[in-house]
Scaffold this active site. Structure first.
Site, PDB file in Angstrom:
ATOM      1  N   CYS A 218       0.847  -1.202   0.000  1.00 45.06           N
ATOM      2  CA  CYS A 218       0.000   0.000   0.000  1.00 45.06           C
ATOM      3  C   CYS A 218       0.877   1.245   0.000  1.00 45.06           C
ATOM      4  O   CYS A 218       1.376   1.651   1.049  1.00 45.06           O
ATOM      5  CB  CYS A 218      -0.924  -0.022   1.220  1.00 45.06           C
ATOM      6  SG  CYS A 218      -1.918   1.477   1.406  1.00 45.06           S
TER       7      CYS A 218
ATOM      8  N   CYS B 167      -0.324   4.102   2.253  1.00 45.06           N
ATOM      9  CA  CYS B 167      -0.042   3.780   3.661  1.00 45.06           C
ATOM     10  C   CYS B 167       1.387   4.187   4.014  1.00 45.06           C
ATOM     11  O   CYS B 167       1.629   4.821   5.042  1.00 45.06           O
ATOM     12  CB  CYS B 167      -0.202   2.286   3.926  1.00 45.06           C
ATOM     13  SG  CYS B 167      -1.841   1.623   3.664  1.00 45.06           S
TER      14      CYS B 167
END
Length: 105
Positions: free
Chosen positions: A29, A32
């Site tokens: 991700c 993230c």
């Protein structure tokens, strides 16, 4: 920042008194990973009253699903083991994360 896994998740999140902020993320991700330095700064700034933890969902996928995490990045705030607030992929900015933290600080 406490590193969560399937062994300590329930103890740290559901069995804790007070507020626990959990950052759900994964290596794949990119958003993230972009937010992570800012989240760590917030943990240092507000960590005296709120417990901060992170969970790489690849290490405890069932725990993430149990919390209703359907996408990344997701940040949840718990109080006394109950989910009280959510930041999801649509609202995940450092400004929004800090605003959520300040509500419970």
């Amino acid at each position: 920042m406490l590193e969560l896994d399937k062994k300590n998740f329930d103890e740290v999140v559901y069995d804790s008194e007070g507020y626990v902020f959990v950052d759900f993320w994964s290596e794949s991700c990119e958003p993230c990973k972009a937010l992570m330095p800012g989240v760590h700064e917030l943990a240092e700034k507000y960590g005296d009253k709120i417990k901060f933890a992170s969970l790489d969902i690849t290490k405890a996928r069932r725990a993430a699903i149990k919390c209703g995490v359907l996408g990344l990045p997701t940040m949840l705030m718990f109080k006394d083991g109950e989910k009280v607030d959510t930041i999801d992929a649509d609202t995940a900015t450092i400004e929004n994360i800090e605003a959520m933290i300040k509500k419970y600080y």
